[in-house]
Write an enzyme that holds these catalytic residues in place. Structure first.
Site, PDB file in Angstrom:
ATOM      1  N   GLU A 105       0.869  -1.165   0.000  1.00 56.44           N
ATOM      2  CA  GLU A 105       0.000   0.000   0.000  1.00 56.44           C
ATOM      3  C   GLU A 105       0.914   1.225   0.000  1.00 56.44           C
ATOM      4  O   GLU A 105       1.793   1.337   0.858  1.00 56.44           O
ATOM      5  CB  GLU A 105      -0.895   0.001   1.249  1.00 56.44           C
ATOM      6  CG  GLU A 105      -1.817   1.194   1.232  1.00 56.44           C
ATOM      7  CD  GLU A 105      -2.754   1.284   2.433  1.00 56.44           C
ATOM      8  OE1 GLU A 105      -2.724   0.395   3.297  1.00 56.44           O
ATOM      9  OE2 GLU A 105      -3.510   2.274   2.471  1.00 56.44           O
ATOM     10  N   ARG A 142       5.111 -12.564  10.084  1.00 63.17           N
ATOM     11  CA  ARG A 142       5.825 -11.350   9.697  1.00 63.17           C
ATOM     12  C   ARG A 142       7.147 -11.258  10.431  1.00 63.17           C
ATOM     13  O   ARG A 142       7.356 -11.875  11.470  1.00 63.17           O
ATOM     14  CB  ARG A 142       4.960 -10.113   9.940  1.00 63.17           C
ATOM     15  CG  ARG A 142       4.524  -9.907  11.376  1.00 63.17           C
ATOM     16  CD  ARG A 142       3.406  -8.885  11.486  1.00 63.17           C
ATOM     17  NE  ARG A 142       3.805  -7.556  11.082  1.00 63.17           N
ATOM     18  CZ  ARG A 142       3.229  -6.860  10.074  1.00 63.17           C
ATOM     19  NH1 ARG A 142       2.241  -7.385   9.391  1.00 63.17           N
ATOM     20  NH2 ARG A 142       3.635  -5.660   9.778  1.00 63.17           N
ATOM     21  N   LYS A 181       4.502   0.855   9.369  1.00 60.46           N
ATOM     22  CA  LYS A 181       4.541   2.123   8.627  1.00 60.46           C
ATOM     23  C   LYS A 181       3.923   3.260   9.424  1.00 60.46           C
ATOM     24  O   LYS A 181       4.382   4.392   9.353  1.00 60.46           O
ATOM     25  CB  LYS A 181       3.808   1.955   7.290  1.00 60.46           C
ATOM     26  CG  LYS A 181       4.700   1.339   6.217  1.00 60.46           C
ATOM     27  CD  LYS A 181       4.014   1.326   4.885  1.00 60.46           C
ATOM     28  CE  LYS A 181       3.005   0.215   4.815  1.00 60.46           C
ATOM     29  NZ  LYS A 181       2.456   0.004   3.468  1.00 60.46           N
TER      30      LYS A 181
HETATM   31  P1  ATP Z   1       2.695  -2.113   8.107  1.00 60.41           P
HETATM   32  O1  ATP Z   1       2.148  -3.026   9.156  1.00 60.41           O
HETATM   33  O2  ATP Z   1       4.102  -1.722   8.318  1.00 60.41           O
HETATM   34  O3  ATP Z   1       1.817  -0.937   7.826  1.00 60.41           O
HETATM   35  P2  ATP Z   1       1.486  -3.452   5.947  1.00 60.41           P
HETATM   36  O4  ATP Z   1       1.340  -4.897   6.037  1.00 60.41           O
HETATM   37  O5  ATP Z   1       0.287  -2.627   6.195  1.00 60.41           O
HETATM   38  O6  ATP Z   1       2.709  -3.003   6.800  1.00 60.41           O
HETATM   39  P3  ATP Z   1       1.574  -3.359   3.119  1.00 60.41           P
HETATM   40  O7  ATP Z   1       2.036  -2.273   2.225  1.00 60.41           O
HETATM   41  O8  ATP Z   1       0.139  -3.691   3.131  1.00 60.41           O
HETATM   42  O9  ATP Z   1       2.058  -2.996   4.563  1.00 60.41           O
HETATM   43  O10 ATP Z   1       2.447  -4.661   2.884  1.00 60.41           O
HETATM   44  C1  ATP Z   1       2.826  -5.183   1.650  1.00 60.41           C
HETATM   45  C2  ATP Z   1       3.246  -6.605   1.839  1.00 60.41           C
HETATM   46  O11 ATP Z   1       4.339  -6.683   2.745  1.00 60.41           O
HETATM   47  C3  ATP Z   1       2.121  -7.434   2.431  1.00 60.41           C
HETATM   48  O12 ATP Z   1       2.030  -8.622   1.720  1.00 60.41           O
HETATM   49  C4  ATP Z   1       2.546  -7.644   3.849  1.00 60.41           C
HETATM   50  O13 ATP Z   1       2.050  -8.842   4.349  1.00 60.41           O
HETATM   51  C5  ATP Z   1       4.065  -7.639   3.749  1.00 60.41           C
HETATM   52  N1  ATP Z   1       4.651  -7.219   5.024  1.00 60.41           N
HETATM   53  C6  ATP Z   1       4.434  -6.081   5.706  1.00 60.41           C
HETATM   54  N2  ATP Z   1       5.100  -6.067   6.873  1.00 60.41           N
HETATM   55  C7  ATP Z   1       5.776  -7.233   6.942  1.00 60.41           C
HETATM   56  C8  ATP Z   1       6.658  -7.828   7.901  1.00 60.41           C
HETATM   57  N3  ATP Z   1       6.982  -7.221   9.048  1.00 60.41           N
HETATM   58  N4  ATP Z   1       7.170  -9.048   7.618  1.00 60.41           N
HETATM   59  C9  ATP Z   1       6.866  -9.666   6.468  1.00 60.41           C
HETATM   60  N5  ATP Z   1       6.059  -9.166   5.531  1.00 60.41           N
HETATM   61  C10 ATP Z   1       5.507  -7.973   5.745  1.00 60.41           C
HETATM   62 MG    MG Z   2      -1.520  -3.276   4.798  1.00 62.47          MG
END
Ligand code: ATP
Ligand code: MG
Length: 562
Positions: free
Chosen positions: A38, A264, A274
């Site tokens: 995102e 994760r 983020k």
């Molecule tokens: P955040 O929790 O930091 O806001 P998010 O999951 O909302 O992260 P996205 O942009 O939706 O961020 O994530 C893109 C991809 O990265 C998704 O498939 C998500 O599962 C993966 N991802 C995000 N954070 C992690 C993490 N700590 N470890 C592994 N994969 C991750």
């Molecule tokens: Mg997300």
């Protein structure tokens, strides 16, 4: 010695699933993954794990990976983030070919899908406020109650949905909801929202839409439209999988990607969220998303990490279903491994103590030969001019040394790297009793650092000429947070209370003159001190600023922190 090329690639449970699928010719033997960020912030190390996993698996099995921006929330998203994400994925070394997509590319199709659900009696326009929706949803132990708007006719729903689309209702006053099961044990199945009203300008579709699809509705359908075979996501989506599958089932889509969840990445002494990283940037606790203390990909890049080191890290930590926290030292191990091979060696003194060599001639034209990189036989040598006055590290001298101290002490002899043996004759102190200068003698016969008569000199220390050396700004970084788990706080406190006030120390170091030619991102090992990288933003021609990437060893790093 282990040979990397002949080692079997490490296995993980997702790989096993894919191997099984290929064996059964599922998806016609294809592997197609995607990385779906995102664009509401910069990518962090957790994303790097996901990127390496998705691109890595596709590569291993001759498949493809798409880069898809999950841009369904116009309020939080921005092109700056889109650009940074593209740069970071490329920098990590991955290629999505011509398959750069946006969920917003599918807004028309998703709208059609929503109409299909309404026409099939599987979706309705609900007028409950967000609070009412929440109240009616029930809890883990109590079933939900149906919304009073649940049994509207198809015609009425079509009419109202059209009005929503035309902007006739204010934000938040209506939603389109799936009609599934208000008593499902899975809360995600209790008539989830499909579309919400948000009169916001989208960074790609402008003002075309004032209703936006929810993530759960968007994601699976986007996967399906792109022909994704394995939709890999993090564990918090496990409970969403029934919904992911439900949409694809009731829409009778031509293919049905498989959602697979993994744990994760968590790493100690930092936060990987983020939202929190955005707060650190917005409230000025760090200098931007690419501040070298940030666990962002751009922060690591600026700090001096290499793509290779981050890919190696992702490989080492593996992929599991169990949540765990990885020790920061694993990451540091990976970057040391890589930099040891590629970084040019140099001498720099970060905490200088002046040494005058009383028997060394003035203005002597004495150039010593230094090895550029002992790990790389093609890297050659360079000449460093020696002089009567030099700087050594304060830590390399002790007035009253313990028994096993092999560095400089009164009456003791030490080897200067690539240069000579020197012996400490006299210690000069200031009025506070602090040592400010050492008077030494040198042995001309030890030139190059070789013992002239077989006498043993155990310690070798680095030095910089006080006459020909230069000064340069050096930034020493420490953990951004003092607590292993910054989020573990007592009531009334936040992760911000765990920030390390001393995470950045800026000093002026003495460096060998060659270092002033460093170009942004050039990487060095300052011998015995650590790995450093010329800062990409603040270095100017002939005046580089050096970021400490990582210390040479954990123990040394601890010493430097004192
Ligand atoms: P955040 O929790 O930091 O806001 P998010 O999951 O909302 O992260 P996205 O942009 O939706 O961020 O994530 C893109 C991809 O990265 C998704 O498939 C998500 O599962 C993966 N991802 C995000 N954070 C992690 C993490 N700590 N470890 C592994 N994969 C991750
Ligand atoms: Mg997300």
């Amino acid at each position: 010695m282990e040979n990397k090329d002949t080692q079997p690639a490490s296995n993980n449970f997702i790989k096993s699933i894919i191997i099984e699928d290929l064996k059964n010719n599922k998806n016609n033997g294809k592997v197609h993954t995607r990385f779906p960020p995102e664009p509401n912030g910069y990518l962090h190390l957790g994303h790097a794990k996901s990127i390496c996993l998705n691109f890595g698996l596709a590569k291993e099995f001759g498949g493809l990976t798409n880069l898809r921006f999950d841009d369904t929330n116009p309020v939080k998203e921005d092109v700056e983030y889109v650009d940074s994400i593209i740069e970071d994925v490329k920098w990590l070394g991955f290629d999505w070919g011509d398959r750069l997509y946006y969920a917003s590319d599918y807004f028309d199709k998703l709208y059609e899908f929503a109409l299909q659900l309404i026409n099939d009696g599987l979706a309705y326009v609900c007028e409950q406020t967000p609070e009412e929706v929440k109240l009616y949803r029930g809890t883990l132990t109590e079933p939900g109650r149906p919304s009073p708007f649940r049994d509207r006719s198809i015609e009425e729903n079509l009419e109202l949905f059209k009005k929503m689309t035309n902007g006739e209702f204010p934000d938040g006053s209506r939603t389109l909801r799936a009609k599934i099961d208000m008593s499902s044990p899975n809360l995600n199945m209790r008539d989830p929202v499909i579309y919400r009203i948000k009169k916001a300008t989208h960074h790609r579709t402008g003002d075309k839409w004032c209703i936006y699809p929810m993530y759960d509705f968007t994601h699976g359908q986007s996967d399906m439209l792109e022909g994704i075979t394995h939709s890999i996501c993090t564990l918090e989506f496990e409970d969403h999988r029934p919904l992911y599958d439900w949409y694809l089932d009731v829409l009778k889509t031509p293919c049905h990607p498989q959602q697979i969840e993994f744990a994760r990445l968590n790493i100690n002494y930092t936060v990987l969220s983020k939202r929190k990283l955005l707060q650190l940037v917005k409230e000025g606790y760090v200098n931007g998303w690419d501040d070298p203390r940030m666990p962002t990909i751009s922060g690591f890049r600026r700090r001096g990490y290499t793509p290779q080191s981050i890919r190696d890290f992702a490989e080492r930590i593996g992929v599991t279903k169990a949540e765990s926290t990885v020790d920061y030292s694993v990451l540091e191990f990976c970057i040391r491994e890589d930099l040891n091979k590629i970084a040019q060696r140099a001498m720099a003194v970060v905490n200088p103590l002046k040494v005058t060599i009383e028997n060394y001639p003035e203005d002597n034209e004495d150039y010593l030969e230094a090895i550029n990189n002992p790990e790389d036989s093609n890297s050659g040598t360079r000449k460093i001019r020696f002089s009567k006055t030099i700087f050594i590290e304060k830590d390399d001298f002790m007035e009253e040394p313990p028994k096993k101290y092999f560095r400089l002490a009164p009456g003791k002899e030490v080897r200067l790297r690539y240069a000579y043996f020197i012996t400490c004759k006299e210690v000069i102190k200031d009025e506070n009793g602090e040592v400010v200068e050492l008077i030494c003698t040198y042995d001309p016969a030890s030139r190059g650092g070789n013992s002239p008569d077989g006498r043993k000199v155990q310690g070798t220390i680095h030095w910089v000429s006080a006459e020909y050396g230069k000064q340069a700004e050096v930034r020493l970084y420490d953990n951004l947070f003092l607590a292993e788990d910054p989020d573990n706080v007592e009531e009334g406190k936040t992760f911000l209370d765990n920030l390390n006030p001393n995470s950045l120390t800026t000093i002026n170091a003495w460096v060998e003159p060659m270092l002033l030619q460093a170009k942004p991102n050039d990487k060095f090992q300052f011998e015995r001190v650590g790995y450093f990288c010329a800062d990409a933003k603040d270095s100017i021609d002939g005046k580089p600023v050096f970021n400490r990437t990582v210390g040479l060893r954990d123990s040394w790093a601890k010493m430097m922190k004192k």
